[in-house]
Motif scaffolding. Structure first.
Motif, PDB file in Angstrom:
ATOM      1  N   VAL A 114       0.839  -1.204   0.000  1.00  0.00           N
ATOM      2  CA  VAL A 114       0.000   0.000   0.000  1.00  0.00           C
ATOM      3  C   VAL A 114       0.873   1.252   0.000  1.00  0.00           C
ATOM      4  O   VAL A 114       0.623   2.204  -0.754  1.00  0.00           O
ATOM      5  CB  VAL A 114      -0.949  -0.016   1.212  1.00  0.00           C
ATOM      6  N   GLN A 115       1.911   1.267   0.809  1.00  0.00           N
ATOM      7  CA  GLN A 115       2.808   2.427   0.861  1.00  0.00           C
ATOM      8  C   GLN A 115       3.530   2.626  -0.462  1.00  0.00           C
ATOM      9  O   GLN A 115       3.784   3.767  -0.873  1.00  0.00           O
ATOM     10  CB  GLN A 115       3.796   2.254   2.014  1.00  0.00           C
ATOM     11  N   ARG A 116       3.845   1.513  -1.151  1.00  0.00           N
ATOM     12  CA  ARG A 116       4.470   1.626  -2.468  1.00  0.00           C
ATOM     13  C   ARG A 116       3.497   2.218  -3.479  1.00  0.00           C
ATOM     14  O   ARG A 116       3.878   3.048  -4.312  1.00  0.00           O
ATOM     15  CB  ARG A 116       4.941   0.244  -2.927  1.00  0.00           C
ATOM     16  N   ARG A 117       2.226   1.815  -3.400  1.00  0.00           N
ATOM     17  CA  ARG A 117       1.228   2.311  -4.342  1.00  0.00           C
ATOM     18  C   ARG A 117       0.976   3.811  -4.180  1.00  0.00           C
ATOM     19  O   ARG A 117       0.537   4.475  -5.129  1.00  0.00           O
ATOM     20  CB  ARG A 117      -0.095   1.552  -4.165  1.00  0.00           C
ATOM     21  N   VAL A 118       1.243   4.338  -3.000  1.00  0.00           N
ATOM     22  CA  VAL A 118       1.048   5.771  -2.766  1.00  0.00           C
ATOM     23  C   VAL A 118       1.906   6.596  -3.721  1.00  0.00           C
ATOM     24  O   VAL A 118       1.513   7.689  -4.151  1.00  0.00           O
ATOM     25  CB  VAL A 118       1.371   6.129  -1.301  1.00  0.00           C
ATOM     26  N   THR A 119       3.066   6.085  -4.066  1.00  0.00           N
ATOM     27  CA  THR A 119       3.977   6.821  -4.950  1.00  0.00           C
ATOM     28  C   THR A 119       3.626   6.645  -6.416  1.00  0.00           C
ATOM     29  O   THR A 119       4.243   7.265  -7.286  1.00  0.00           O
ATOM     30  CB  THR A 119       5.427   6.356  -4.728  1.00  0.00           C
ATOM     31  N   GLY A 120       2.649   5.793  -6.729  1.00  0.00           N
ATOM     32  CA  GLY A 120       2.241   5.557  -8.103  1.00  0.00           C
ATOM     33  C   GLY A 120       1.280   6.618  -8.604  1.00  0.00           C
ATOM     34  O   GLY A 120       0.992   7.607  -7.923  1.00  0.00           O
ATOM     35  N   PRO A 121       0.745   6.420  -9.808  1.00  0.00           N
ATOM     36  CA  PRO A 121      -0.168   7.408 -10.389  1.00  0.00           C
ATOM     37  C   PRO A 121      -1.466   7.509  -9.600  1.00  0.00           C
ATOM     38  O   PRO A 121      -2.013   6.505  -9.148  1.00  0.00           O
ATOM     39  CB  PRO A 121      -0.414   6.878 -11.809  1.00  0.00           C
ATOM     40  N   ALA A 122      -1.948   8.736  -9.457  1.00  0.00           N
ATOM     41  CA  ALA A 122      -3.209   8.977  -8.754  1.00  0.00           C
ATOM     42  C   ALA A 122      -4.361   8.941  -9.754  1.00  0.00           C
ATOM     43  O   ALA A 122      -4.167   9.154 -10.955  1.00  0.00           O
ATOM     44  CB  ALA A 122      -3.171  10.334  -8.059  1.00  0.00           C
ATOM     45  N   PRO A 123      -5.583   8.661  -9.303  1.00  0.00           N
ATOM     46  CA  PRO A 123      -6.731   8.700 -10.213  1.00  0.00           C
ATOM     47  C   PRO A 123      -6.974  10.108 -10.720  1.00  0.00           C
ATOM     48  O   PRO A 123      -6.571  11.098 -10.083  1.00  0.00           O
ATOM     49  CB  PRO A 123      -7.897   8.212  -9.336  1.00  0.00           C
ATOM     50  N   ALA A 124      -7.633  10.212 -11.859  1.00  0.00           N
ATOM     51  CA  ALA A 124      -7.931  11.531 -12.422  1.00  0.00           C
ATOM     52  C   ALA A 124      -8.953  12.238 -11.545  1.00  0.00           C
ATOM     53  O   ALA A 124      -9.981  11.654 -11.188  1.00  0.00           O
ATOM     54  CB  ALA A 124      -8.480  11.373 -13.840  1.00  0.00           C
ATOM     55  N   PRO A 125      -8.679  13.488 -11.165  1.00  0.00           N
ATOM     56  CA  PRO A 125      -9.641  14.205 -10.316  1.00  0.00           C
ATOM     57  C   PRO A 125     -10.920  14.512 -11.084  1.00  0.00           C
ATOM     58  O   PRO A 125     -10.931  14.651 -12.303  1.00  0.00           O
ATOM     59  CB  PRO A 125      -8.896  15.491  -9.943  1.00  0.00           C
ATOM     60  N   ARG A 126     -12.028  14.583 -10.331  1.00  0.00           N
ATOM     61  CA  ARG A 126     -13.301  14.949 -10.925  1.00  0.00           C
ATOM     62  C   ARG A 126     -13.469  16.462 -10.891  1.00  0.00           C
ATOM     63  O   ARG A 126     -13.000  17.139  -9.984  1.00  0.00           O
ATOM     64  CB  ARG A 126     -14.454  14.299 -10.164  1.00  0.00           C
ATOM     65  N   VAL A 127     -14.130  16.992 -11.899  1.00  0.00           N
ATOM     66  CA  VAL A 127     -14.364  18.430 -12.004  1.00  0.00           C
ATOM     67  C   VAL A 127     -15.827  18.699 -11.714  1.00  0.00           C
ATOM     68  O   VAL A 127     -16.711  18.071 -12.300  1.00  0.00           O
ATOM     69  CB  VAL A 127     -13.988  18.963 -13.398  1.00  0.00           C
ATOM     70  N   LEU A 128     -16.085  19.611 -10.776  1.00  0.00           N
ATOM     71  CA  LEU A 128     -17.464  19.958 -10.451  1.00  0.00           C
ATOM     72  C   LEU A 128     -18.048  20.828 -11.553  1.00  0.00           C
ATOM     73  O   LEU A 128     -17.442  21.815 -11.986  1.00  0.00           O
ATOM     74  CB  LEU A 128     -17.523  20.733  -9.123  1.00  0.00           C
ATOM     75  N   LEU A 129     -19.232  20.457 -12.005  1.00  0.00           N
ATOM     76  CA  LEU A 129     -19.893  21.248 -13.032  1.00  0.00           C
ATOM     77  C   LEU A 129     -20.578  22.439 -12.379  1.00  0.00           C
ATOM     78  O   LEU A 129     -21.102  22.340 -11.265  1.00  0.00           O
ATOM     79  CB  LEU A 129     -20.926  20.393 -13.766  1.00  0.00           C
ATOM     80  N   PRO A 130     -20.591  23.592 -13.042  1.00  0.00           N
ATOM     81  CA  PRO A 130     -21.218  24.767 -12.448  1.00  0.00           C
ATOM     82  C   PRO A 130     -22.734  24.596 -12.330  1.00  0.00           C
ATOM     83  O   PRO A 130     -23.339  23.853 -13.057  1.00  0.00           O
ATOM     84  CB  PRO A 130     -20.860  25.892 -13.430  1.00  0.00           C
TER      85      PRO A 130
END
Length: 293
Positions: free
Chosen positions: A277-293
Motif C-alpha cells: 500500500v505504501q508503495r502504491r502511494v507513490t504511483g499514479p493517482a486517479p484523475a480528479p473529478r471536475v465539479l460542473l457549475p
C-alpha cells in the motif's frame, strides 16, 4: 502504542447514564422506523425528513436499507435520481460513542466548545454529533473530487449547505432501487472477481493515504461491490496524519482488510500488504473529478 490498546479504547463505549434532573429529559432519538418517515400526506412525520423534503433534496423515502451502530440507511428518491439517506442517531442512542481516538490531533479553537465536547454535556454531544456528520460530508467531497471510488455526495460542497441536513448525509445510491450494491462481505465472487476486488481495495487504501488520510474502519464490511467495481463507504471516523495514532490506525485497517478478504480466498501477510500500500502511494493517482457549475 499497540493496536490492541486501540481496540480496547474503541470497545470502551461511554455507557454512563445521563445525570438525573428535576425536569423530564427528552429521550435520545435512535433508529427511526420507516413508517414514521413515510406516513401522512404532507410527506412524513420525522422532522429531519420533512426538512430534506422542504430543501428539495429528496421527494420521498421508499425503503429502509440497513441499520448500523451509528445510523440507519434509507433509500429515497430525489431530483437527481436514487438517493441513499444516512440518518444518524443522536449520540446518546448510539452503541458506538467513543470517537475520541479518531478526533485526536484536531484543533478546536473555541475553548468553551472544547470543554463542552470533552465533558459530553448536552451541548457538547450536539456539537460532537454535528461534527461527526459534517466530517462525513467533508471527507466524501475530498475523496470524490480526488477521483477515488466513493459515493457522490449530493449536498454541498459548501459546508453551509450540508450543515443544514444534519443529522443526515445524502449520497448517490450505489446500485438500483431493485438491486442495491452488496457489501463485499456479503458478495459472492469468482476467483478473478475476488482478485480484482482485492487490488481495487488496496488502491483505495493507498488513494486515501496519498491524500493524508486513513479510513479507520477499512474492511469488506465498508466496501461495496457493483458492476465489478469496489466503492468505499463510511467516512466519519476517517482521520489525518495530525492524529498521533495515525500509523496504528493504518496498520489496523490493513489487518482488517486482510482478515475480511479471507472468505474470498485471498491469503495475504499484513506486513507485506502494508508495504505494498505504501508503495502504491507513490504511483499514479486517479484523475480528479471536475465539479460542473
Amino acid at each position: 502504542m499497540s493496536a490492541r490498546w486501540l481496540d480496547d479504547e474503541l470497545a470502551d463505549a461511554d455507557t454512563r447514564p445521563a445525570p438525573k434532573g428535576k425536569t423530564k429529559t427528552k429521550r435520545p432519538l435512535g433508529r427511526r422506523k420507516l413508517a414514521t418517515l413515510t406516513t401522512a400526506d404532507e410527506g412524513g412525520t420525522d422532522e429531519i425528513i420533512l426538512r430534506l423534503l422542504d430543501l428539495g433534496h429528496i421527494t420521498e423515502v421508499v425503503a429502509e436499507l440497513k441499520s448500523g451502530k451509528e445510523a440507519t440507511a434509507y433509500v429515497a428518491r430525489g431530483p437527481r435520481g436514487s438517493v441513499l439517506v444516512k440518518l444518524y442517531r443522536e449520540l446518546e442512542a448510539r452503541s458506538f460513542k467513543n470517537d475520541a481516538i479518531y478526533r485526536e490531533g484536531q484543533v478546536v479553537l473555541d475553548a468553551r466548545a472544547n470543554r463542552a465536547m470533552g465533558g459530553r454535556s448536552r451541548k457538547g454531544l450536539g456539537m460532537l454529533q454535528s461534527g461527526w456528520v459534517n466530517a462525513e460530508y467533508a471527507h466524501l467531497w475530498t475523496l470524490w473530487k480526488a477521483g477515488l471510488s466513493v459515493p457522490e455526495p449530493l449536498v454541498g460542497p459548501a459546508p453551509f449547505d450540508y450543515a443544514a441536513t444534519t443529522p443526515a448525509v445524502l449520497m448517490r445510491l450505489i446500485g438500483t432501487e431493485d438491486e442495491i450494491a452488496p457489501r463485499l462481505s456479503d458478495a459472492s465472487l469468482s476467483p478473478d472477481e475476488a482478485w480484482s476486488a482485492w487490488e481495487q481495495s488496496l488502491d483505495g487504501l493507498a488513494g486515501m493515504l496519498r491524500l493524508g488520510y486513513v479510513h479507520g474502519d477499512y474492511s469488506t464490511y465498508n466496501l461495496l461491490w457493483w458492476e465489478n467495481t469496489v466503492t468505499i463507504i463510511d467516512f466519519p471516523q476517517l482521520t489525518t496524519k495530525q492524529n498521533p495514532h495515525f500509523q496504528d490506525l493504518l496498520r489496523r485497517d490493513v489487518q482488517s482488510l486482510v482478515t475480511s478478504f479471507r472468505r474470498h480466498g485471498i491469503q495475504a501477510d499484513p506486513d507485506t500488504v502494508l508495504r505494498d500500500v505504501q508503495r502504491r502511494v507513490t504511483g499514479p493517482a486517479p484523475a480528479p473529478r471536475v465539479l460542473l457549475p
